[in-house]
Every structure is written in C-alpha cells, then in structure tokens.
Scaffold this active site. Structure first.
Site, PDB file in Angstrom:
ATOM      1  N   ASP A 163     -13.300   5.658   2.415  1.00 50.52           N
ATOM      2  CA  ASP A 163     -11.879   5.825   2.750  1.00 50.52           C
ATOM      3  C   ASP A 163     -11.600   7.275   3.166  1.00 50.52           C
ATOM      4  O   ASP A 163     -11.542   8.170   2.324  1.00 50.52           O
ATOM      5  CB  ASP A 163     -11.044   5.422   1.516  1.00 50.52           C
ATOM      6  CG  ASP A 163      -9.541   5.536   1.762  1.00 50.52           C
ATOM      7  OD1 ASP A 163      -9.135   6.112   2.786  1.00 50.52           O
ATOM      8  OD2 ASP A 163      -8.780   5.046   0.913  1.00 50.52           O
ATOM      9  N   LYS A 170       3.159  11.501  -3.537  1.00 47.02           N
ATOM     10  CA  LYS A 170       2.219  10.664  -4.301  1.00 47.02           C
ATOM     11  C   LYS A 170       1.292  11.554  -5.141  1.00 47.02           C
ATOM     12  O   LYS A 170       0.849  11.168  -6.214  1.00 47.02           O
ATOM     13  CB  LYS A 170       1.401   9.815  -3.323  1.00 47.02           C
ATOM     14  CG  LYS A 170       0.381   8.906  -3.986  1.00 47.02           C
ATOM     15  CD  LYS A 170      -0.223   7.963  -2.992  1.00 47.02           C
ATOM     16  CE  LYS A 170      -1.390   7.197  -3.539  1.00 47.02           C
ATOM     17  NZ  LYS A 170      -1.940   6.257  -2.563  1.00 47.02           N
ATOM     18  N   GLU A 230      -7.013   0.702  -4.582  1.00 48.32           N
ATOM     19  CA  GLU A 230      -7.098   0.597  -3.118  1.00 48.32           C
ATOM     20  C   GLU A 230      -8.448   0.044  -2.649  1.00 48.32           C
ATOM     21  O   GLU A 230      -8.469  -0.870  -1.822  1.00 48.32           O
ATOM     22  CB  GLU A 230      -6.798   1.963  -2.482  1.00 48.32           C
ATOM     23  CG  GLU A 230      -5.337   2.348  -2.644  1.00 48.32           C
ATOM     24  CD  GLU A 230      -5.049   3.831  -2.478  1.00 48.32           C
ATOM     25  OE1 GLU A 230      -5.972   4.578  -2.087  1.00 48.32           O
ATOM     26  OE2 GLU A 230      -3.911   4.249  -2.742  1.00 48.32           O
ATOM     27  N   ASP A 265       0.887  -1.163   0.000  1.00 49.24           N
ATOM     28  CA  ASP A 265       0.000   0.000   0.000  1.00 49.24           C
ATOM     29  C   ASP A 265       0.925   1.213   0.000  1.00 49.24           C
ATOM     30  O   ASP A 265       1.509   1.554   1.023  1.00 49.24           O
ATOM     31  CB  ASP A 265      -0.885  -0.048   1.266  1.00 49.24           C
ATOM     32  CG  ASP A 265      -1.697   1.234   1.483  1.00 49.24           C
ATOM     33  OD1 ASP A 265      -1.638   2.128   0.625  1.00 49.24           O
ATOM     34  OD2 ASP A 265      -2.380   1.320   2.529  1.00 49.24           O
TER      35      ASP A 265
END
Ligand code: AMP
Length: 571
Positions: free
Chosen positions: A168, A68, A145, A6
């Site tokens: 999330d 990211k 994800e 992850d």
C-alpha cells in the site's frame, strides 16, 4: 442499510454491496473520492471534501486535513474560530459520506463497516468507532485496510490456505502487510512500513531535479519563493501521472509568484530520467518488505498473491519491482484507490448475513512513532521544534532504542528532554507526552554528548532515560498512557456541538464548491480571462440570490465549463 467506508488520510470513499457486487457511491459532485478535508466558510457554513480543499488554498486557517494522523490523541485542531478533536473532524467526513449514500441508495443508512490501517492501536480504533457514532452510524465492524483489500479480491472465499502480501503506497505513507487466509479467516501475520514515504516524495524528487538542472536548490528556493515551489510541485504531480502511461512529459516552469502561462518555459522529462531520479525512493520500500516477510517467517516463494493498494502503485516501476521480487504479476484488476472501500462494502454485506469474515491481527507493534524534540542548524541559525524519532511506528515490541544527541551551546549544563508521539516532521504536528530535565552536563564547548534511551513494553508503557556522557548524570521519566478516549458524556456533548454547525443541503454544497473553485482560479488568471470569470461569478451569485433554480443551474453550468477550460491545474 449498511455501507463500507475507507476513511483515508487524504481521501475517503463509501461503497455498498449490491446484487451485482460491491459498488462505489459518488458524492454530490459525482466523484468517488471525497477529500478528507473539513472547512468553515466566512459565513460559518461547514464545507467537507473538495470545497474544503479549494478553501484551503486561499484560507488555510479555515481548513483541516490529515487529521487521521491524530486519531486517538488529545490534540485539538483549529478550524476558523473553532477547535475539534480528530474524531470530530472524521465524523464530519463520515456524515457527508452518509448523506451521499442515502441520496444514492434512496433510503436511510444506519450502519457501517469502517477501515483503519493495520498498525492502528486499540485507542485509535475506538476513536474511529466514536467518529462513526458522532456521524450517526452504528459501527458494526472496524476492519484493517489490507484485510479489506484482500476481501475485495475474494481471498476470503478461497477454499485452501493462501498467503497474500498487500503493498500500500499512498500519498504520504507506505504500508506492507502479510495476510494468511485459512477457513475464511484472514490473519495479519506481520505489517511494516515507512511513515514518510509515498507518492508525494516521487513528485518532490521530480521538482527538486528540475530545480537542480537550473542550478537551484529545492530547500533554498522553497524558503525564498514558496509560491514558485508549490506551483512547480503541482505541475510535477501532473507530469508524474503522465509518465505512468507516457514515455515523456513536459513541466511548465512557474514564475516567482507561482504563475504559469502559455509563454512559460517548459522542461521535458523522460520516463528514464524519472526512474533514475526516484530509484532510491523505490529501493526504500524493499526494507519493510523484507522485514514483514521475516517477521511472518515466510520466504518470497510462499507469497502467493501480491495486492496493490494506494494511488502511487499506479507507477509501473512498482509492479515491475514486485514482479522481480516475487516472480509473479501483482493483482491490479481493481483500482488501487477503490479496493479498500469495495472490500469494506463486501464485509458490510457479510455482517448483515451474519457471515462476516473473521479477522485476526498480531498487535505486538508500537502503533506510532515516538521521539524527542531537537533543533537543527539551518543556513547557520539554530532552529528548534523538529522531531527526531527514536522508535518508529510499526516496530515490534517490546523494544529498546538508544540515540546520541549533542548540546547546542557552550557551557550548557542542563537540557530539557521533550517527548512526543506522532508522524510529523515538526513537534507542532505531534502529540506532546512529557518533559524532564537532565542536569549536570559537564561544561565545555557545544557538542557534549547526551544519550537518550526509549524503552516501550507490551503494555504500552514508555520509559525515557537520558544520560550525559562522561559525568554519570542521569534523568528519566515513565509515560503510561497516551490519550483519553471520549467518555459517554463527552460523546453526547460532542454530538450536540456538531449539530450546531451549519450544514448545506447537497445541492447548495455543489454551488459552494463551484464558488470556491472560481475564487481560487480567479487568483491565477489575469487580463480578459479574469474579467470574463468575474462576470460569470457575478451572474451566478445573482442567480443564487434570486433563488431561481433553473437560472442557478444554467449559470453554474456555464461557470463550470469556463473553469474547466481555464483552470491551470486541470489537464
Ligand atoms: P492515495 O493516498 O492512495 O490516494 O494516493 C495518492 C498518491 O497516488 C499521490 O501521491 C498521487 O500522486 C499518486 N497517484 C495517483 N494517481 C497516479 C498515477 N496515475 N500515477 C502516479 N501516481 C499517482
């Protein structure tokens, strides 16, 4: 050997599939969460994870985080005297996880399944594959994800068709995805989100309310006393976590140097206060929820499972809200910080057995936010450099959005339209795409209206048009590509460049982390505690210089124990 990774914005995790099921792998500090942070120390040594985060507190220019968000762009990030692309920085995090996995498993790890957000574009996915290759992995799969989270809960094993919603809420972003499971295929039917919504907003709201109770304004105090505000946020973060299980929590109010001590004033916050103050933040998650459901053409009753992902879903009000909406308890048996890595590990195991879960994604969404530069009136002065989004990330495409803006000076006849892509509040944090001038604005006082229209089509082509109201003046530009991926030669050169970085063996990384930690805590202490710390650091440095392993171990343990007892940021 294959692992599941992850690769997160704030933290990354690695896991593998054992005969007893998926298991997380600890890093050299014995922790599962490795901060996605890269730093270069004064002696040129590379730091990854917690040590880099510690360095960031004292030398932010030597560290990079949240890269990211720049994956798939050409943006370069400076770290000390070097510059890196986002995939290079990500590769350093991946490399560190690879080393941790090899140490833990006791054999070479050559393959990986890496997760990405559902909204990642093809380019961002390719950049992630490149990051894996730079780290020495053969990247067998890139999976979404939410899909990984669903796999961790065993959804792919169910025999009958089932619809799940993955909620999330991380530190800074919110994503909701709807997945349909049929015949061991997981399809993402819709995804929506908010780019500037996460657990950090809950912490900042708490800080802002505490300041307001003292008659202080958050923004003004942040400008005048940044250290006070940053420490208060830190204290509020701890209080917020305590309010997840407790009914109230106290917050120490720092002084203007950002220090707290035994005698600092303490403010008590009840859970009821916290819920009331953050009600509007919670409400903000409802719109993307509704949008995802309507995009998927589903009603609440058709959602059979609700899965929680991200540290901020530990706040009990999240599960309560979801229960109220869907009439069922969300799944939360697995740690919301671990679930994505665990799912990636299972997919990794299945890839090895040639029975990987098949994934399908609906990709007709704009994968990033697009907007223009604007200036803002802050305390009477006009400051440029702010980003005003026109098309938000995750918007279904094709899309056309229009906004009006105003000129900022009297008799301004031209305006420069600068187009950016990204998720940052300021243009400096985003990717510059293009600029053009709109001329012939009617002369008059500041505040002449300009209309800007963004049109984004299914091929990723963005057209930007600007017009001055009441004059007929128009200008436009067309942007066809957003970033270049690395060519094979560039990839080879990048690998060579990264190999030149000095990397410590795992044991030295632990020592370095303890030294960085000690450096930061030293700044926060005073009096006897500071003198004591100085003595312990010197003892440890001497042991390191003599390279005596047992002395190093003894001094490090003593120093760590002392730091644990005095570090103000530890409970
Ligand atoms: P992630 O990016 O998924 O690691 O999420 C990090 C966010 O989760 C941060 O905003 C944390 O404050 C929040 N978080 C972690 N643990 C807790 C907790 N026990 N209670 C409330 N929020 C938490």
């Amino acid at each position: 050997m294959i692992v599941g990774i992850d690769l997160g914005t704030t933290n990354s995790l690695v896991a593998w599939l054992t005969p007893n099921g998926p298991e997380l792998i600890p890093n050299s500090l014995g922790e599962y969460l490795t901060p996605s942070a890269v730093g270069i120390d004064r002696d040129g040594q590379l730091l990854v994870g917690r040590a880099a985060k510690e360095l960031q507190v004292v030398a932010p220019e030597r560290c990079a985080t949240v890269f990211k968000r720049l994956m798939g762009t050409d943006r370069k990030v400076s770290v000390a005297d070097k510059t890196f692309r986002a995939e290079e920085l990500s590769s350093l995090v991946l490399k560190s996880l690879k080393a941790d996995a090899e140490k833990h498993i006791g054999q070479e790890v050559t393959e990986a399944v890496i997760t990405v957000p559902a909204y990642f574009s093809d380019l961002q996915r390719k950049a992630t594959i490149h990051a894996g290759q730079l780290a020495g992995f053969n990247v067998r799969r890139i999976i979404n994800e939410p899909t990984a989270a669903a796999i961790a809960y065993g959804l792919h094993e169910l025999q009958k068709e089932r619809v799940a919603l993955v909620f999330d809420l991380g530190g800074g972003t919110f994503d909701v995805s709807i997945l349909d499971q049929f015949e061991s295929t997981l399809e993402i039917k819709a995804s929506a989100g908010e780019i500037f919504l996460g657990g950090e907003d809950f912490t900042r709201t708490l800080a802002s309310q505490i300041l307001a109770a003292k008659g202080m304004n958050f923004e003004h105090t942040e400008t005048r006393h940044p250290q006070l505000v940053s420490r208060l946020i830190h204290e509020c973060e701890k209080a917020k976590r305590r309010l997840t299980t407790g009914e109230d929590a106290s917050v120490k109010f720092p002084d203007t140097d950002g220090l707290v001590s035994e005698s600092s004033e303490s403010v008590t916050v009840s859970r009821t206060d916290f819920l009331r103050w953050t009600e509007s933040l919670l409400a903000k998650t409802r719109l993307p929820l509704q949008r995802a459901m309507s995009d998927a053409g589903l009603t609440r009753a058709q959602i059979e499972d609700v899965i929680l992902v991200g540290g901020a879903t530990r706040m009990p009000q999240i599960a309560a809200m979801l229960k109220e909406i869907f009439g069922r308890e969300p799944l939360c048996q697995l740690d919301p910080d671990h679930v994505v890595a665990l799912g990636a590990a299972i997919q990794g195991g299945l890839v090895h057995l040639d029975s990987a879960v098949t994934e399908m994604v609906v990709t007709d969404i704009c994968p990033f936010t697009l907007g223009v530069e604007v200036s803002k009136d802050i305390a009477g002065t006009n400051r440029g450099g702010y980003f005003s989004p026109l098309i938000s990330r995750n918007t279904t495409i094709p899309v056309s959005r229009m906004e009006t803006f105003c000129t900022t000076t009297a008799n301004q006849s031209t305006v420069k339209i600068r187009v950016f892509q990204g998720e940052g509040r300021r243009i400096d944090d985003n990717l510059f795409l293009a600029e053009f001038e709109l001329k012939g604005i009617p002369r008059g006082p500041a505040g002449q209206v300009i209309t800007i229209r963004f049109t984004y089509d299914l091929n990723g082509v963005l057209e930007v048009e600007a017009a001055a109201d009441g004059s007929g003046s128009k200008a436009s530009c067309v942007i066809t590509h957003h970033a270049q991926n690395l060519s094979p030669e560039e990839l080879k050169r990048a690998i060579e460049k990264l190999q030149e970085l000095k990397v410590d063996p795992a044991e030295d990384q632990v020592n370095r982390h303890v030294l960085k930690w000690a450096d930061r805590v030293y700044r926060e202490l005073s009096g006897d505690a500071r003198r004591m710390l100085e003595m312990l650091i010197t003892g440890f440095e001497e042991a390191l210089a003599l390279q005596d392993p047992s002395a190093i171990e003894n001094h490090r343990t003593t120093l760590e124990q002392f730091l644990e007892s005095v570090d103000p940021s530890i409970e």
